[in-house]
Design a protein around this motif. Structure first.
Motif, mmCIF file in Angstrom:
data_model
loop_
_atom_site.group_PDB
_atom_site.id
_atom_site.type_symbol
_atom_site.label_atom_id
_atom_site.label_comp_id
_atom_site.label_asym_id
_atom_site.label_seq_id
_atom_site.Cartn_x
_atom_site.Cartn_y
_atom_site.Cartn_z
ATOM 1 N N GLN A 1 0.828 -1.248 0.044
ATOM 2 C CA GLN A 1 0.010 -0.147 0.054
ATOM 3 C C GLN A 1 0.923 1.130 -0.154
ATOM 4 O OE1 GLN A 1 -2.624 0.389 3.339
ATOM 5 N NE2 GLN A 1 -3.545 2.176 2.304
ATOM 6 N N ASN B 1 2.588 1.671 -3.507
ATOM 7 C CA ASN B 1 1.756 1.855 -4.485
ATOM 8 C C ASN B 1 1.197 3.454 -4.371
ATOM 9 O OD1 ASN B 1 1.452 -0.323 -6.546
ATOM 10 N ND2 ASN B 1 0.110 -1.500 -4.942
ATOM 11 N N ASN B 2 0.960 3.759 -3.027
ATOM 12 C CA ASN B 2 0.584 5.148 -2.892
ATOM 13 C C ASN B 2 1.816 6.082 -3.393
ATOM 14 O OD1 ASN B 2 -1.892 4.470 -1.979
ATOM 15 N ND2 ASN B 2 -1.394 4.406 0.089
#
Length: 151
Positions: free
Chosen positions: A13, A16-17
């Motif tokens: 997460q 990807n962010n």
């Protein structure tokens, strides 16, 4: 204490962010760490035709320059963050590099056969692996005897 899967999911997460920022700043970051990438490539002893694994490839450094060095060989970049790997694929295409591919993979379980790669590269990723000793063992599994792993 977090499980390996929880760490994996959190890292996925986070990275990807972070991908849009890494894409924006990739030229600056690439220049800043160019000497480190060159040292990794030189230590790996890459040769024409080598099959190379880049772990935690992010935006493709030093994997894309490695692909240029191996010519008819291939570099496979692995990461758990699909969005980061998309930046790497775009960058490889922009640089005219056609022997760089990516594959979604956990550092704990690589989707490759035993003794497959001639070299392994990992610039900064190992510090984010959930279980570094287990990840190193997995790296050894996919390397050919006598292959070099450079971190």
């Amino acid at each position: 204490m977090s499980s390996d899967q929880e760490i994996h999911d959190q890292q996925k997460q986070i990275w990807n962010n972070a991908a849009p920022g890494w894409k924006k700043w990739d030229p600056f970051i690439g220049k800043k760490f160019e000497a480190v990438s060159k040292a990794i490539l030189d230590a790996a002893g890459l040769k024409e035709g080598h099959e190379v694994l880049e772990r935690a490839c992010g935006t493709g450094e030093p994997g894309i320059p490695a692909a240029k060095r191996v010519g008819k060989g291939r570099v496979t970049g692995t990461d758990l963050a699909q969005d980061m790997m998309e930046v790497a694929v775009e960058k490889a295409k922009a640089h005219g590099v056609h022997n760089y591919v990516t594959k979604l993979a956990s550092a704990l379980s690589l989707p490759f056969p035993d003794a497959h790669f001639d070299a392994l590269l990992c610039r900064w990723g190992i510090m984010f692996f959930p279980d570094p000793p287990a990840c190193l063992k997995e790296a050894l599994r996919v390397l050919k005897p006598g292959a070099r792993a450079v971190f």
